[in-house]
Design a protein around this motif. Structure first.
Motif, mmCIF file in Angstrom:
data_model
loop_
_atom_site.group_PDB
_atom_site.id
_atom_site.type_symbol
_atom_site.label_atom_id
_atom_site.label_comp_id
_atom_site.label_asym_id
_atom_site.label_seq_id
_atom_site.Cartn_x
_atom_site.Cartn_y
_atom_site.Cartn_z
ATOM 1 N N GLY A 1 -43.664 -22.661 41.739
ATOM 2 C CA GLY A 1 -42.768 -21.684 41.147
ATOM 3 C C GLY A 1 -43.229 -20.244 41.230
ATOM 4 N N ARG A 2 -44.269 -19.960 41.998
ATOM 5 C CA ARG A 2 -44.842 -18.611 42.020
ATOM 6 C C ARG A 2 -44.673 -17.944 43.376
ATOM 7 N NH1 ARG A 2 -50.581 -18.986 38.871
ATOM 8 N NH2 ARG A 2 -49.958 -16.936 38.097
ATOM 9 N N HIS A 3 -44.796 -16.628 43.351
ATOM 10 C CA HIS A 3 -44.759 -15.817 44.566
ATOM 11 C C HIS A 3 -46.199 -15.645 45.041
ATOM 12 C CE1 HIS A 3 -43.809 -11.575 46.414
ATOM 13 N NE2 HIS A 3 -44.175 -12.454 47.330
ATOM 14 N N ILE A 4 -46.500 -16.127 46.247
ATOM 15 C CA ILE A 4 -47.857 -16.104 46.786
ATOM 16 C C ILE A 4 -47.934 -15.070 47.913
ATOM 17 C CG2 ILE A 4 -49.735 -17.450 47.772
ATOM 18 C CD1 ILE A 4 -48.826 -18.392 44.999
ATOM 19 N N VAL B 1 -41.490 -6.853 45.575
ATOM 20 C CA VAL B 1 -42.057 -7.331 44.316
ATOM 21 C C VAL B 1 -43.442 -7.907 44.607
ATOM 22 C CG1 VAL B 1 -41.792 -8.928 42.388
ATOM 23 C CG2 VAL B 1 -39.773 -7.830 43.384
ATOM 24 N N LEU B 2 -44.440 -7.432 43.897
ATOM 25 C CA LEU B 2 -45.808 -7.896 44.129
ATOM 26 C C LEU B 2 -45.936 -9.387 43.851
ATOM 27 C CD1 LEU B 2 -47.918 -5.013 42.535
ATOM 28 C CD2 LEU B 2 -47.562 -5.462 44.966
ATOM 29 N N PRO B 3 -46.770 -10.081 44.627
ATOM 30 C CA PRO B 3 -46.983 -11.513 44.380
ATOM 31 C C PRO B 3 -47.750 -11.759 43.089
ATOM 32 C CG PRO B 3 -48.473 -10.720 46.085
ATOM 33 C CD PRO B 3 -47.538 -9.583 45.778
ATOM 34 N N ALA B 4 -47.677 -12.985 42.631
ATOM 35 C CA ALA B 4 -48.425 -13.374 41.436
ATOM 36 C C ALA B 4 -49.877 -13.686 41.766
ATOM 37 C CB ALA B 4 -47.774 -14.602 40.784
#
Length: 240
Positions: free
Chosen positions: A198-201, A120-123
């Motif tokens: 709360g994010r995907h880095i 899943v691509l990061p934000a």
């Protein structure tokens, strides 16, 4: 006419071609035939493991070290091993000011990312920051030069100052392995935790060697609430 006036050659073998890499070098060092089974977390090759062409790096495919002592980051994706002759490309970008190679690295890294169907691509994309002294000496941050075209090609937002290096450190490559964790400890800060929480880095760098720098940066991001941290590195140094 442009090709005649401004001829180009392969960055690896020197053969005349219309791209940064000739088709033969691209296929030999970065094609499907060069792919190997890797640990999902640290991207180290897994000796004796067969590469699953459909899944590439399954969630349960871990090396012994990551299984027993998980690092702060969750996933590492890489385009190649840091070995001859790929290492010469990295050195040309890092110390030879061949900034055109950054776009090539980004393209090869993008391909490696898109070949992982379960990733899943990061934000947000965050390049590993350099300290002010090293940035002044070099004149550019090679991680940022790779991150710019990579973020565009993946359609992911780039945040160049998401993390800051608040302590100058000795280059990890020149530090004894047993001292690397102490050398990098406390080197990073996150100026605005709200961007991370709360994010995907996705952390971008040119080379991952011991993983200490990326682990410290991932730990810093998670202390500020990052839900997931993935490393996107052009080359991974094989274990010695």
């Amino acid at each position: 006419m442009l090709r005649a006036l401004l001829p180009s050659c392969c960055a690896m073998c020197g053969t005349g071609c219309d791209d940064t890499l000739c088709p033969d070098c691209a296929a030999q060092f970065f094609g499907a035939g060069a792919a190997v089974a890797r640990c999902r977390r640290c991207a180290n090759p897994l000796p004796g493991a067969a590469l699953d062409r459909d899944r590439h790096q399954s969630e349960d495919r871990l090396c012994g070290l990551c299984a027993t002592q998980p690092p702060s980051f969750d996933v590492t994706l890489t385009a190649a091993d840091y070995a001859m002759p790929v290492d010469q490309l990295v050195l040309q970008l890092k110390f030879g000011h061949r900034l055109a190679l950054a776009s090539l690295f980004a393209r090869l890294l993008r391909d490696a990312v898109l070949q992982q169907p379960d990733f899943v691509l990061p934000a947000l994309i965050c390049p590993v920051p350099l300290g002010p002294r090293r940035l002044a000496e070099r004149g550019y941050n090679q991680a940022l030069e790779i991150a710019r075209p990579l973020a565009r090609s993946l359609g992911v937002a780039l945040h160049p100052r998401l993390a800051a290096r608040v302590r100058e450190t000795t280059a990890q490559s020149s530090v004894a392995p047993e001292q690397r964790q102490r050398n990098i400890a406390g080197a990073f800060a996150v100026p605005d935790g709200a961007l991370v929480r709360g994010r995907h880095i996705g952390i971008v760098d040119d080379v991952m060697t011991s993983g200490g720098t990326l682990d410290e940066l991932a730990a810093t991001l998670k202390r500020h609430g990052a839900a997931r941290v993935s490393n996107l590195v052009f080359a991974r140094t094989p274990p010695h």
